[in-house]
Design an enzyme around this catalytic site. Structure first.
Site, mmCIF file in Angstrom:
data_model
loop_
_atom_site.group_PDB
_atom_site.id
_atom_site.type_symbol
_atom_site.label_atom_id
_atom_site.label_comp_id
_atom_site.label_asym_id
_atom_site.label_seq_id
_atom_site.Cartn_x
_atom_site.Cartn_y
_atom_site.Cartn_z
ATOM 1 C CB THR A 14 -2.733 -9.397 48.634
ATOM 2 O OG1 THR A 14 -1.999 -10.467 49.234
ATOM 3 C CG2 THR A 14 -4.069 -9.222 49.333
ATOM 4 C CG ASP A 15 0.720 -6.215 45.974
ATOM 5 O OD1 ASP A 15 0.629 -6.245 47.221
ATOM 6 O OD2 ASP A 15 0.667 -5.147 45.318
ATOM 7 C CB ALA A 16 5.108 -8.935 47.673
ATOM 8 C CB ALA A 17 2.754 -4.410 49.368
ATOM 9 C CB VAL A 19 -1.982 -3.716 47.898
ATOM 10 C CG1 VAL A 19 -2.967 -2.922 47.055
ATOM 11 C CG2 VAL A 19 -1.367 -2.849 48.984
#
Length: 133
Positions: A14-17, A19
């Site tokens: 995932t990314d920082a959010a 997602v």
């Protein structure tokens, strides 16, 4: 009937959010195809050792519909959409329960590992693949 491969989304996907990064769907699909080949008794290691061949991706086409998120339980499907003398196209989908997140097509070509040139799929492997159409 399509093959189903379960997969959990981890932090690294995932990314920082939280997602799933879009490129990771290709990795998820690759894992599912690799497991599919193993379960058909056509593992990549066997192809390389016995036939000096490997399947390489030559084209992908993906449709992103919804985002997968951290810790989601996913299911990736694999089925043959097209089979030719030296290539195949796989139709794959990524699901979260009853929700389609991503779908697409992946074309793979059969390549000789020594020359890196296209090669015909061996008859024994072709016979196994034809049963799955």
């Amino acid at each position: 009937m399509a093959f189903k491969f379960p997969l959990r989304v981890y932090f690294e996907d995932t990314d920082a959010a939280g997602v799933v990064y879009y490129g990771n769907y290709l990795k998820f699909m690759e894992r599912a195809r690799s497991q599919w080949f193993l379960e058909q008794s056509i593992g990549m290691k066997r192809l390389m050792e016995e036939h000096k061949l490997v399947f390489v991706v030559s084209r992908t086409e993906l449709n992103y519909r919804r985002s997968a998120k951290l810790e989601d339980a996913l299911e990736i499907s694999v089925e043959i959409a097209e089979l030719k003398r030296a290539s195949a196209v796989f139709r794959q989908e990524v699901w979260r329960q009853n929700e389609l997140l991503c779908d697409g097509l992946t074309r793979v070509g059969c390549v000789n590992t020594e020359t890196m040139r296209p090669a015909a799929i061996p008859a024994s492997v072709m016979d196994e693949l034809k049963k799955l159409l």
